[in-house]
Write a protein that holds these residues in place. Structure first.
Motif, PDB file in Angstrom:
ATOM      1  N   ASP A  55       0.829  -1.210   0.000  1.00 19.60           N
ATOM      2  CA  ASP A  55       0.000   0.000   0.000  1.00 19.60           C
ATOM      3  C   ASP A  55       0.859   1.254   0.000  1.00 19.60           C
ATOM      4  OD1 ASP A  55      -2.564  -0.828  -0.301  1.00 19.60           O
ATOM      5  OD2 ASP A  55      -3.146  -0.644   1.803  1.00 19.60           O
ATOM      6  N   HIS A  58       2.174   1.803  -3.474  1.00 22.01           N
ATOM      7  CA  HIS A  58       1.100   2.286  -4.345  1.00 22.01           C
ATOM      8  C   HIS A  58       0.792   3.758  -4.064  1.00 22.01           C
ATOM      9  CE1 HIS A  58      -2.111   1.445  -7.189  1.00 22.01           C
ATOM     10  NE2 HIS A  58      -2.943   2.129  -6.426  1.00 22.01           N
ATOM     11  N   ALA A  59       0.806   4.125  -2.789  1.00 24.16           N
ATOM     12  CA  ALA A  59       0.513   5.514  -2.418  1.00 24.16           C
ATOM     13  C   ALA A  59       1.546   6.471  -2.981  1.00 24.16           C
ATOM     14  CB  ALA A  59       0.447   5.640  -0.898  1.00 24.16           C
ATOM     15  N   ARG A  60       2.772   6.020  -3.119  1.00 20.20           N
ATOM     16  CA  ARG A  60       3.825   6.871  -3.678  1.00 20.20           C
ATOM     17  C   ARG A  60       3.548   7.215  -5.133  1.00 20.20           C
ATOM     18  NH1 ARG A  60       8.779   3.302  -1.153  1.00 20.20           N
ATOM     19  NH2 ARG A  60       8.759   4.218   0.945  1.00 20.20           N
ATOM     20  N   ARG A  61       2.855   6.328  -5.824  1.00 20.20           N
ATOM     21  CA  ARG A  61       2.564   6.548  -7.235  1.00 20.20           C
ATOM     22  C   ARG A  61       1.211   7.206  -7.475  1.00 20.20           C
ATOM     23  NH1 ARG A  61       5.235   4.277 -11.266  1.00 20.20           N
ATOM     24  NH2 ARG A  61       7.389   3.810 -10.765  1.00 20.20           N
ATOM     25  N   GLU A  62       0.317   7.087  -6.495  1.00 24.93           N
ATOM     26  CA  GLU A  62      -1.058   7.523  -6.712  1.00 24.93           C
ATOM     27  C   GLU A  62      -1.471   8.662  -5.779  1.00 24.93           C
ATOM     28  OE1 GLU A  62      -2.758   6.440  -9.185  1.00 24.93           O
ATOM     29  OE2 GLU A  62      -1.275   4.930  -9.779  1.00 24.93           O
ATOM     30  N   GLY A  63      -0.503   9.496  -5.405  1.00 22.60           N
ATOM     31  CA  GLY A  63      -0.816  10.677  -4.608  1.00 22.60           C
ATOM     32  C   GLY A  63      -1.416  10.381  -3.253  1.00 22.60           C
ATOM     33  N   LYS A  65      -3.021   7.545  -2.413  1.00 17.92           N
ATOM     34  CA  LYS A  65      -4.103   6.562  -2.475  1.00 17.92           C
ATOM     35  C   LYS A  65      -3.507   5.159  -2.413  1.00 17.92           C
ATOM     36  CE  LYS A  65      -7.906   4.973  -5.410  1.00 17.92           C
ATOM     37  NZ  LYS A  65      -8.613   5.159  -6.709  1.00 17.92           N
ATOM     38  N   THR A  66      -3.991   4.348  -1.480  1.00 17.31           N
ATOM     39  CA  THR A  66      -3.472   2.996  -1.332  1.00 17.31           C
ATOM     40  C   THR A  66      -4.165   2.029  -2.283  1.00 17.31           C
ATOM     41  OG1 THR A  66      -5.040   2.461   0.438  1.00 17.31           O
ATOM     42  CG2 THR A  66      -2.924   3.410   1.089  1.00 17.31           C
ATOM     43  N   PHE A  67      -3.568   0.859  -2.451  1.00 17.90           N
ATOM     44  CA  PHE A  67      -4.139  -0.150  -3.345  1.00 17.90           C
ATOM     45  C   PHE A  67      -5.367  -0.812  -2.719  1.00 17.90           C
ATOM     46  CE2 PHE A  67      -4.326  -4.653  -4.665  1.00 17.90           C
ATOM     47  CZ  PHE A  67      -4.553  -4.488  -6.022  1.00 17.90           C
ATOM     48  N   PRO A 130      -0.291  -3.934 -10.020  1.00 20.06           N
ATOM     49  CA  PRO A 130       0.604  -2.925 -10.594  1.00 20.06           C
ATOM     50  C   PRO A 130       2.068  -3.330 -10.429  1.00 20.06           C
ATOM     51  CG  PRO A 130      -1.075  -1.909  -9.216  1.00 20.06           C
ATOM     52  CD  PRO A 130      -1.168  -3.380  -8.975  1.00 20.06           C
ATOM     53  N   SER A 173      -0.418  10.325   2.413  1.00 21.80           N
ATOM     54  CA  SER A 173      -0.133  11.451   1.515  1.00 21.80           C
ATOM     55  C   SER A 173       1.205  12.108   1.820  1.00 21.80           C
ATOM     56  CB  SER A 173      -1.251  12.499   1.620  1.00 21.80           C
ATOM     57  OG  SER A 173      -1.266  13.081   2.918  1.00 21.80           O
TER      58      SER A 173
END
Length: 263
Positions: A55, A58-63, A65-67, A130, A173
């Motif tokens: 997670d 994933h948050a690092r890539r999606e601003g 937002k966790t997976f 991902p 975030s």
């Protein structure tokens, strides 16, 4: 151990997508199957921490937002999610993972361990996830496997944990852009095909040989931590060890005889 909504933060929170949680847990246990038999067995604490690492990646890539979309909390043993814990048994049963119960001399109660023997399903599972998440989990398992102490130390030092207090919800975030850049560089190294000319290969071989020679010439010495204390106890112990070796040989010319049995 039996957890309920009265003792575990996050219990009763709506699960956004159980299929994602199950998929992630199944991928984690399948990735661990690549390790040696005694390393591939993971308990709930390992599965939850690896899910947190996923997670976080994933948050690092999606601003931020966790997976999984679950609520993570700063609880005992670091980041905790009741939703993830609740899905462990159903996710493991779906892929027919093996389960055993072990006890620990320091703690009360029994603890489950899960593992799978085969690795065939690993590629199918990782295709559904991902790439940055797959690499983050694989790298973490490669480094920590079921080493609980090292794994806990690693997640404790993550940014959401460092910025939260016990029992608080974790904020994803806050991950830094520098970490995002580092993750992307790791991905390039892992997936980018590398081709070299004959000249480049010769230069590369020469550099490797030189590094090997340099290491042999100057072995890396690591200072002891804590440093040794040379006190009376140390020298008394040294004398005792020397005494066990027998009387010391005096200086001068000596004749050494070997028994025929040594040949």
């Amino acid at each position: 151990q039996k957890y309920d909504s009265l003792t575990i933060p996050g219990a009763g929170n709506p699960i956004m997508d159980t299929s994602k949680i199950d998929l992630l847990l199944q991928f984690i246990i399948a990735a661990a199957a690549q390790k040696d038999p005694w390393e591939r067995k993971l308990g709930p604490i390992h599965l939850i921490k690896y899910a947190y690492i996923a997670d976080l990646a994933h948050a690092r890539r999606e601003g931020g937002k966790t997976f999984t979309g679950v609520k993570w909390t700063f609880h005992h043993f670091g980041p905790w999610s009741f939703e993830v814990y609740e899905r462990i048994d159903p996710a493991m049963e779906e892929i027919s993972a093996q389960k055993e119960t072990v006890s620990h001399p320091k703690y009360e109660g029994d603890f489950p361990r899960y593992w799978v023997e085969e690795q065939e399903r690993l590629q199918d599972l990782e295709k559904k996830l991902p790439l940055h998440l797959v690499l983050a989990v694989k790298n973490a398992i490669r480094e920590f496997t079921n080493d609980t102490t090292s794994l806990l130390h690693h997640v404790y030092l993550s940014e959401p944990m460092l910025k939260a207090a016990p029992e608080e919800a974790l904020d994803f975030s806050c991950v830094s852009e520098q970490e995002v850049a580092e993750d992307r560089e790791l991905e390039k190294e892992d997936i980018a095909p590398k081709t070299f000319s004959e000249k480049e290969l010769k230069e590369l071989r020469a550099r490797i040989k030189e590094k090997v020679k340099a290491k042999k010439r100057s072995p890396r010495l690591v200072p002891p931590d804590p440093p040794p204390v040379y006190d009376e106890v140390f020298y008394s112990g040294l004398e005792a060890l020397n005494a066990l070796a027998g009387e010391s040989i005096s200086e001068g010319d000596h004749i050494v005889e070997f028994s025929d049995k040594v040949w």
